[in-house]
Write an enzyme that holds these catalytic residues in place. Sequence first.
Site, PDB file in Angstrom:
ATOM      1  N   SER A  61     -44.109  35.537  13.332  1.00 19.43           N
ATOM      2  CA  SER A  61     -44.799  36.417  13.543  1.00 19.43           C
ATOM      3  C   SER A  61     -45.829  36.588  12.497  1.00 19.43           C
ATOM      4  CB  SER A  61     -44.307  37.666  13.971  1.00 19.43           C
ATOM      5  OG  SER A  61     -43.595  37.572  15.209  1.00 19.43           O
ATOM      6  N   THR A  99     -33.293  30.021  28.233  1.00 21.55           N
ATOM      7  CA  THR A  99     -34.123  28.693  28.215  1.00 21.55           C
ATOM      8  C   THR A  99     -34.289  28.229  26.786  1.00 21.55           C
ATOM      9  OG1 THR A  99     -35.012  28.759  30.382  1.00 21.55           O
ATOM     10  CG2 THR A  99     -35.890  27.236  29.017  1.00 21.55           C
TER      11      THR A  99
END
Length: 378
Positions: A86, A153
């Site tokens: 980030s 996932t």
Amino acid sequence: MSVRTGLVGAAAVVVAGALAGPAVAAPAGGDHASTRQAMDAAVKDGVPGVTATAKDRYGTWSATSGVGDLRTEAPRSTADHYRVGSITKTFVSTVLLQLEAEGRLSLDDKVDKWLPGVVRGHGHDGSAITLRQLLNHTSGIFNYTADEDFGRTYFLKDGFFEHRYDTNTPEQLVAIAMAHKPDFAPGTSWNYSNTNYVLAGMVIGKVTGHSYASEIRHRIIEPLGLHATSVPGTRVTVPRPSSRAYSKLAETMTGPTYDATELNPSLASSAGEMISNSSDLNRFYAALLRGKLLPPKQLTEMKTTVKVDGIPNAGYGLGLIDRKLTCGVHVWGHDGGIHGSTSSAVTTADGRHSLSFNFNGDWSGDSDAVIEAEFCGK
């Protein structure tokens, strides 16, 4: 106060306060012994290895602790490239603010002006959200990485090893968020959402006709000579020199450790896909805080922070975190987390004392302690 922000874990970011206080140089005449001790403590806590570089009025100091490869026990390098997660957000915000300074957009523009119909569904309304609210996380837009299916996932072991090389488009990531209700009405609260910065990257593309990656390259990377910094797109490897990146790939901080170095960073997009090293990050944040990338008006906007309940002594601006340390020093920067990589980059308001570092593990280690050690000598 943990301000470890990124794509991995339940990370949260923060900020509160206006302009930074006076800068304080490294304690004891540039002696970074406390910083080295904090790095060693992180390794003792379970982080495989740490690489760090600080720059202050005494010069540049770099050090490593632990290993870069658990199999070979090769040490980390002070020149290691790593995924910065980030921290990408500060680069994206800088480009949007440059575009505002050029008169090509306004931060008060609604998202729908540039991305008509994209922010729609389950109560989301792009005609009620401004670009500023994207950048300071007051939009209320659901964070796509908090979606349970996405988490299974890409962040848990079985899913990660099956899908680590998948390509995700920004549109696909936003669509995941639109399948959920907003967290709150725009401007009424604060919540860290990676979706905000995926949308910000899309806006850059719409305004300029070029990808956000291309704009970051020619507006920031090339002018500052950030030779270790890149926007990898779908490239799954990290340039050398680099270390391996390790993760538990689990909801717990215990259990087996897995090598998560290779992945397709499109899962992070403009919210967190970039790669850099500690020296480049110091140069970037120092240039930013010294006003070399933004005019005074835009830099002031970037440093105008919103308070976040629950995280003391920090506030969130426009892709920029302000922290007040225990010794009273304010530092500005951002944190980033992505599979197997936890990074922080901070600098004083005058840009004269900077620190950037990386843990090549995402489940342990106190990054706040490293920052406190560097700027407060403890």
